[in-house]
Motif scaffolding. Structure first.
Motif, mmCIF file in Angstrom:
data_model
loop_
_atom_site.group_PDB
_atom_site.id
_atom_site.type_symbol
_atom_site.label_atom_id
_atom_site.label_comp_id
_atom_site.label_asym_id
_atom_site.label_seq_id
_atom_site.Cartn_x
_atom_site.Cartn_y
_atom_site.Cartn_z
ATOM 1 N N LEU A 215 0.812 -1.216 0.000
ATOM 2 C CA LEU A 215 0.000 0.000 0.000
ATOM 3 C C LEU A 215 0.848 1.270 0.000
ATOM 4 O O LEU A 215 0.445 2.282 -0.580
ATOM 5 N N ALA A 216 1.997 1.248 0.667
ATOM 6 C CA ALA A 216 2.834 2.452 0.735
ATOM 7 C C ALA A 216 3.279 2.915 -0.659
ATOM 8 O O ALA A 216 3.034 4.074 -1.039
ATOM 9 N N PRO A 217 3.924 2.066 -1.466
ATOM 10 C CA PRO A 217 4.288 2.527 -2.813
ATOM 11 C C PRO A 217 3.076 2.799 -3.692
ATOM 12 O O PRO A 217 3.118 3.678 -4.559
ATOM 13 N N PRO A 321 -7.628 -2.068 -10.029
ATOM 14 C CA PRO A 321 -6.716 -2.771 -9.108
ATOM 15 C C PRO A 321 -6.362 -1.953 -7.880
ATOM 16 O O PRO A 321 -6.169 -2.514 -6.787
ATOM 17 N N GLN A 322 -6.284 -0.634 -8.028
ATOM 18 C CA GLN A 322 -5.960 0.211 -6.876
ATOM 19 C C GLN A 322 -6.999 0.050 -5.778
ATOM 20 O O GLN A 322 -6.670 -0.159 -4.609
ATOM 21 N N ARG A 323 -8.271 0.125 -6.144
ATOM 22 C CA ARG A 323 -9.346 -0.023 -5.158
ATOM 23 C C ARG A 323 -9.369 -1.431 -4.579
ATOM 24 O O ARG A 323 -9.557 -1.622 -3.375
ATOM 25 N N THR A 324 -9.204 -2.421 -5.452
ATOM 26 C CA THR A 324 -9.285 -3.805 -5.010
ATOM 27 C C THR A 324 -8.165 -4.150 -4.042
ATOM 28 O O THR A 324 -8.370 -4.873 -3.058
ATOM 29 N N LEU A 325 -6.969 -3.653 -4.294
ATOM 30 C CA LEU A 325 -5.846 -3.907 -3.389
ATOM 31 C C LEU A 325 -6.112 -3.335 -2.009
ATOM 32 O O LEU A 325 -5.839 -3.977 -0.987
ATOM 33 N N ARG A 326 -6.644 -2.139 -1.944
ATOM 34 C CA ARG A 326 -6.967 -1.551 -0.641
ATOM 35 C C ARG A 326 -7.992 -2.406 0.095
ATOM 36 O O ARG A 326 -7.849 -2.695 1.280
ATOM 37 N N GLN A 327 -9.038 -2.805 -0.602
ATOM 38 C CA GLN A 327 -10.117 -3.548 0.042
ATOM 39 C C GLN A 327 -9.675 -4.927 0.502
ATOM 40 O O GLN A 327 -10.177 -5.442 1.499
ATOM 41 N N THR A 339 -9.711 4.305 3.486
ATOM 42 C CA THR A 339 -10.389 4.875 2.313
ATOM 43 C C THR A 339 -10.443 6.390 2.403
ATOM 44 O O THR A 339 -10.151 7.098 1.431
ATOM 45 N N ALA A 340 -10.832 6.908 3.570
ATOM 46 C CA ALA A 340 -10.908 8.361 3.739
ATOM 47 C C ALA A 340 -9.528 9.003 3.643
ATOM 48 O O ALA A 340 -9.363 10.073 3.037
ATOM 49 N N THR A 341 -8.522 8.355 4.234
ATOM 50 C CA THR A 341 -7.154 8.879 4.160
ATOM 51 C C THR A 341 -6.662 8.894 2.724
ATOM 52 O O THR A 341 -6.018 9.852 2.268
ATOM 53 N N TRP A 342 -6.978 7.824 1.997
ATOM 54 C CA TRP A 342 -6.571 7.735 0.594
ATOM 55 C C TRP A 342 -7.181 8.885 -0.209
ATOM 56 O O TRP A 342 -6.504 9.520 -1.018
ATOM 57 N N ARG A 343 -8.456 9.173 0.006
ATOM 58 C CA ARG A 343 -9.113 10.267 -0.713
ATOM 59 C C ARG A 343 -8.472 11.604 -0.358
ATOM 60 O O ARG A 343 -8.333 12.489 -1.214
ATOM 61 N N THR A 344 -8.065 11.751 0.895
ATOM 62 C CA THR A 344 -7.395 12.993 1.291
ATOM 63 C C THR A 344 -6.083 13.159 0.539
ATOM 64 O O THR A 344 -5.779 14.245 0.029
ATOM 65 N N LEU A 345 -5.302 12.082 0.434
ATOM 66 C CA LEU A 345 -4.025 12.149 -0.274
ATOM 67 C C LEU A 345 -4.225 12.435 -1.767
ATOM 68 O O LEU A 345 -3.585 13.325 -2.334
ATOM 69 N N LEU A 386 9.298 -0.285 -9.093
ATOM 70 C CA LEU A 386 10.431 -0.633 -8.240
ATOM 71 C C LEU A 386 10.015 -1.179 -6.875
ATOM 72 O O LEU A 386 10.874 -1.423 -6.021
ATOM 73 N N SER A 387 8.734 -1.392 -6.668
ATOM 74 C CA SER A 387 8.227 -1.836 -5.374
ATOM 75 C C SER A 387 7.721 -3.278 -5.451
ATOM 76 O O SER A 387 7.608 -3.851 -6.533
ATOM 77 N N PRO A 388 7.388 -3.885 -4.307
ATOM 78 C CA PRO A 388 6.809 -5.242 -4.321
ATOM 79 C C PRO A 388 5.486 -5.325 -5.060
ATOM 80 O O PRO A 388 5.017 -6.418 -5.367
ATOM 81 N N LEU A 389 4.874 -4.180 -5.354
ATOM 82 C CA LEU A 389 3.580 -4.165 -6.034
ATOM 83 C C LEU A 389 3.624 -4.921 -7.357
ATOM 84 O O LEU A 389 2.665 -5.609 -7.717
ATOM 85 N N ARG A 390 4.726 -4.809 -8.079
ATOM 86 C CA ARG A 390 4.788 -5.446 -9.398
ATOM 87 C C ARG A 390 4.729 -6.972 -9.307
ATOM 88 O O ARG A 390 4.404 -7.643 -10.293
#
Length: 404
Positions: A215-217, A321-327, A339-345, A386-390
């Motif tokens: 989630l961080a990257p 995929p962004q939404r699905t990964l968070r959920q 979710t609220a923090t993500w919307r703020t960012l 460059l992150s574990p996300l890939r």
């Protein structure tokens, strides 16, 4: 989408479809109320636009805490009813000659707060209504609502404003929230784990996001992408009209191409993610969308239209995929805050980019600013690469990671 739109999720999906369609009308009609009915100045229009975004920045972190404490279904119903009343007050005031800019300001702020709470609740409720293996398709169906509404809505809004005037066109949005409230009321909300009130802190969403190696990257990439994308957003029409001297009809075609490509992207996203994996699905979507600024800067009409298509397609491919990964990665007890923090960012990033775009365009010029937006978006893509996300291919892998 019939195979995914079933059970309790169908009620959520129908409500969101109807309300999104109404909101797309208000997106056009509300500024027209200010311009045509109240003869607003440029400063007043700027204030109203800022007030629309302000709730996400001011109340973003507390919203997650609030939603965590309440029934999600109740949040959806109350926010739908609240927005119906707020929007219905505009034609009511116009009918008696009492409408003023102050009322539009109040509506913009309060409707923004209700929207923040509603979106946080709906994104939190979805994983409780849908099995994990259908989350990707459910998010695709949800995004399809938004894309269809935002593509068709402006045309419908223009026709309604012409026929019934701008204030009364907003009645359709108010009515849509009534329908959405009924659909939300009918949802049977499953029980969920809720943290003790004393344990909840405003920073918990940030801690959860930046404490995760996935989630961080993803958050950094999405925020950088939001800033970069909003650098070009306010400039596109200006660039096409002044720099390329396009006729209004051709500008309309470019906007329609974006919307149509976004719809296609939301339809093909589940298959694409199955093919390349959820992490690479996000990365490829972000990369495709990043090419838009460069395509616009070329200035050749077919390439510009291709760039608009890439923007719409890429947006859907990275959003699902962004939404699905968070959920799937965040525990249900923390999902509202994340979710609220993500919307703020992300919305905060969009606000920063939009405010900066005019300054950069004035200093550097329109084309260099568009190229800069592409470079910045590619940096956001590189963060993800460059992150574990890939390496995240399936949701089960994400679940294993969350358990570590």
């Amino acid at each position: 989408m019939a195979w995914v739109v079933r059970g309790e999720f169908r009620k959520l999906w129908v409500g969101q479809l109807v309300s999104a369609s109404g909101s797309a009308i208000t997106t056009v009609a509300l500024p027209l109320v200010a311009v045509l009915t109240l003869h607003a100045s440029p400063v007043e229009m700027g204030v109203m636009a800022a007030l629309t975004v302000a709730p996400h920045l001011v109340f973003g972190l507390p919203a997650g805490v609030w939603v965590d404490r309440w029934s999600l279904r109740r949040v959806l119903v109350v926010t739908d009813v609240g927005r119906a009343v707020l929007l219905g007050s505009i034609p009511a005031a116009a009918a008696v000659g009492a409408l003023g800019m102050w009322q539009l300001y109040v509506v913009a702020v309060l409707a923004g707060v209700f929207t923040l709470l509603s979106e946080t609740a709906s994104m939190t409720l979805m994983p409780a209504l849908v099995p994990r293996d259908e989350l990707i398709r459910a998010n695709s169906a949800h995004l399809l609502n938004l894309n269809v509404a935002s593509t068709a809505g402006p045309s419908v809004a223009g026709l309604l404003v012409q026929v019934v005037t701008a204030p009364f066109a907003i009645l359709f949005d108010a009515a849509s929230y009534v329908v959405s409230a009924v659909a939300s009321y009918l949802i049977r909300e499953p029980r969920r784990e809720v943290a003790e009130r004393s344990e909840v802190r405003l920073t918990d969403g940030l801690r959860t996001i930046f404490g995760s190696p996935v989630l961080a990257p993803l958050a950094v990439s999405a925020t950088v992408g939001a800033i970069a994308g909003s650098l070009q957003g306010p400039l596109i029409v200006l660039y096409l009209v002044r720099e390329l001297q396009w006729a209004p009809a051709l500008v309309g075609v470019a906007i329609t191409v974006f919307g149509a490509a976004a719809i296609v992207g939301s339809l093909i996203a589940p298959g694409w993610i199955r093919l390349v994996g959820i992490g690479r699905g996000y990365i490829t979507g972000q990369f495709i969308a990043s090419l838009t600024g460069a395509a616009l800067a070329v200035g050749f009409a077919p390439v510009v239209l291709l760039g608009q298509a890439l923007a719409g397609l890429g947006m859907s491919l990275f959003a699902v995929p962004q939404r699905t990964l968070r959920q799937s990665l965040v525990p249900s007890s923390s999902l509202a805050q994340v979710t609220a923090t993500w919307r703020t960012l992300v919305i905060g990033g969009q606000s920063l980019g939009a405010l900066t775009s005019g300054l950069l365009a004035t200093t550097l010029g329109l084309r260099p600013t568009l190229l800069l937006s592409t470079a910045a978006m590619l940096i956001g893509t590189l963060v993800a690469v460059l992150s574990p996300l890939r390496k995240v291919a399936v949701l089960e892998w994400v679940g294993d990671l969350a358990a570590r």
